[in-house]
Design an enzyme around this catalytic site. Sequence first.
Site, short mmCIF file in Angstrom:
data_model
loop_
_atom_site.label_atom_id
_atom_site.label_comp_id
_atom_site.label_asym_id
_atom_site.label_seq_id
_atom_site.Cartn_x
_atom_site.Cartn_y
_atom_site.Cartn_z
N GLU A 170 3.40 -42.41 4.12
CA GLU A 170 3.53 -43.35 5.56
C GLU A 170 2.57 -44.27 5.62
O GLU A 170 1.79 -44.31 6.74
CB GLU A 170 3.61 -42.26 6.72
CG GLU A 170 4.44 -41.15 6.60
CD GLU A 170 4.65 -40.21 7.89
OE1 GLU A 170 3.90 -40.48 8.72
OE2 GLU A 170 5.43 -39.20 7.65
N GLU A 224 8.98 -34.78 3.90
CA GLU A 224 8.58 -34.19 5.00
C GLU A 224 9.91 -34.06 5.88
O GLU A 224 10.67 -35.01 6.09
CB GLU A 224 7.38 -34.78 5.86
CG GLU A 224 6.13 -34.63 5.17
CD GLU A 224 5.10 -35.37 5.92
OE1 GLU A 224 5.33 -35.54 7.43
OE2 GLU A 224 3.78 -35.77 5.72
C1 FCB Z 1 3.93 -37.18 9.60
C2 FCB Z 1 2.69 -36.84 8.91
C3 FCB Z 1 2.35 -35.65 8.77
C4 FCB Z 1 2.38 -34.57 10.11
C5 FCB Z 1 3.97 -34.93 10.56
C6 FCB Z 1 4.26 -34.12 11.64
O1 FCB Z 1 4.06 -38.27 10.29
O2 FCB Z 1 2.78 -37.28 7.60
O3 FCB Z 1 0.79 -35.40 8.54
O4 FCB Z 1 1.61 -34.99 10.75
O5 FCB Z 1 4.30 -36.01 10.79
#
Ligand code: FCB
Length: 474
Positions: free
Chosen positions: A174, A379
Amino acid sequence: MSVEALPSPVRTGFPPGFVWGTATAAYQIEGAAAEDGRTPSIWDTFSRTPGKVRNGDTGDIAADHYHRYRDDVALMARLGLGAYRFSLAWPRIVPGGRGPVNEAGLDFYDRLVDELLEADIAPVATLYHWDLPQELEDAGGWTNRETAYRFAEYAQAAARRLGDRIPTWTTLNEPWCSAFLGYGNGVHAPGRTDPAQALAAHHHLLLAHGLGTAALRAELPAAAQVSLTLNLAAVRPVSDDPADLDAARRIDGLANRIFLDPVFHGSYPADVLADTAEVTDWSFVHDGDLAEISRPIDSLGINYYTPTVVGADDPAAPADRQDGHAGELSPWPADRGVRFLPAEGSRTAMGWPVDADGLYELLTRLRDDLPGVPLLVTENGAAYEDYCDPSGAVHDPERIAYLRGHLAAVRRAIADGAPVRGYFLWSLLDNFEWAYGYSKRFGIVHVDFASQRRTPKDSAHWYAEVVRTGVLPD
Ligand code: FCB
């Protein structure tokens, strides 16, 4: 045998070889902040700065994974997980960000990787999940081009030691957050608030990705995969009104195309350059940078939580900034004229609307925009107000509903031709949720931070069943 008895791809919708995993990040779980030669990162500094992290929480101990990794791997094995996405801490491996490699820091990952392989869990390593060595920040951080070269040296050191056993590497997690929350609105470390610096940081992060990709390729076996994880936005205009459509174009540029165009096409989008001209002249882009940034990669990682709904700003209304990112200032470098609105639907404990269609929209858009690029959901998950009841159980039906909805969206995207190869649930463990500290729980395993006791939540058992059968149970 009936079709019903088999977890066949036809019945489950998830293709053979689909990778089922969970994800974590070093600073959020490891603790052991000063052990075996680790030096402070920008998150150590930021979390010690009064008012930056809720309750003054830090990652000093976190989920103590540094000492409990064996138990945590055993837990993953009991859940039947096939892969584990974790990050390496730069300040453990190259303390201070430059200079000699700290073998003691690498030893930890060596042990972790061996433990995973022993349990038949594929390691997926991210090199940078936000823990920049503080010394590099003191020298300008990501606004300094040199940081990208230091990153490539670190990538090389990590790959040299671990490359024989880690099949999948991700350069950055990210970079939007690193640049725009770190240097734009300052809600993340290092906490700077300057849109021009945010864009310089953005470019240098991408340069680090390109240089890091080259460094990895030079060290890794030919079969190793190199990837990049982006938190792309499913941007929706609030109406078809041309002004709302233009707001969506602008935010799509700053969230998505500002990454996808340079990485996959070797250029920055003309409209983004024009939109940001009032902020910067982009003179930090040097000849040859875009060729470096667009080196081929093997897959793209997508992190998705909630969609982004935008419209044209109404000058008469109070500023609407519900883009899911806390803070008084906007993280977006040039979002003048844009209003952020909440999507419909129930909210998680982060206040993020639950909307699985956004994930489908994103995956099918990438199917069309990046033909032939394999996708991984690196994620996806949700925070809720979980607690361990007196019987020792953690009932989290909302998280199960969230996961079921989003996995159904992944399945639908696959059915419609999106080349999604795997899904990593965020997160294995409750952990240090950045500016929210320990107040937000994303784990499918509950962590009692006082005792470090791990308790699989109902969602962990549910996910184990999904992994075992490929079917989404009710
Ligand atoms: C993302 C991050 C991760 C976590 C989630 C909820 O942006 O990559 O580390 O904090 O959100």
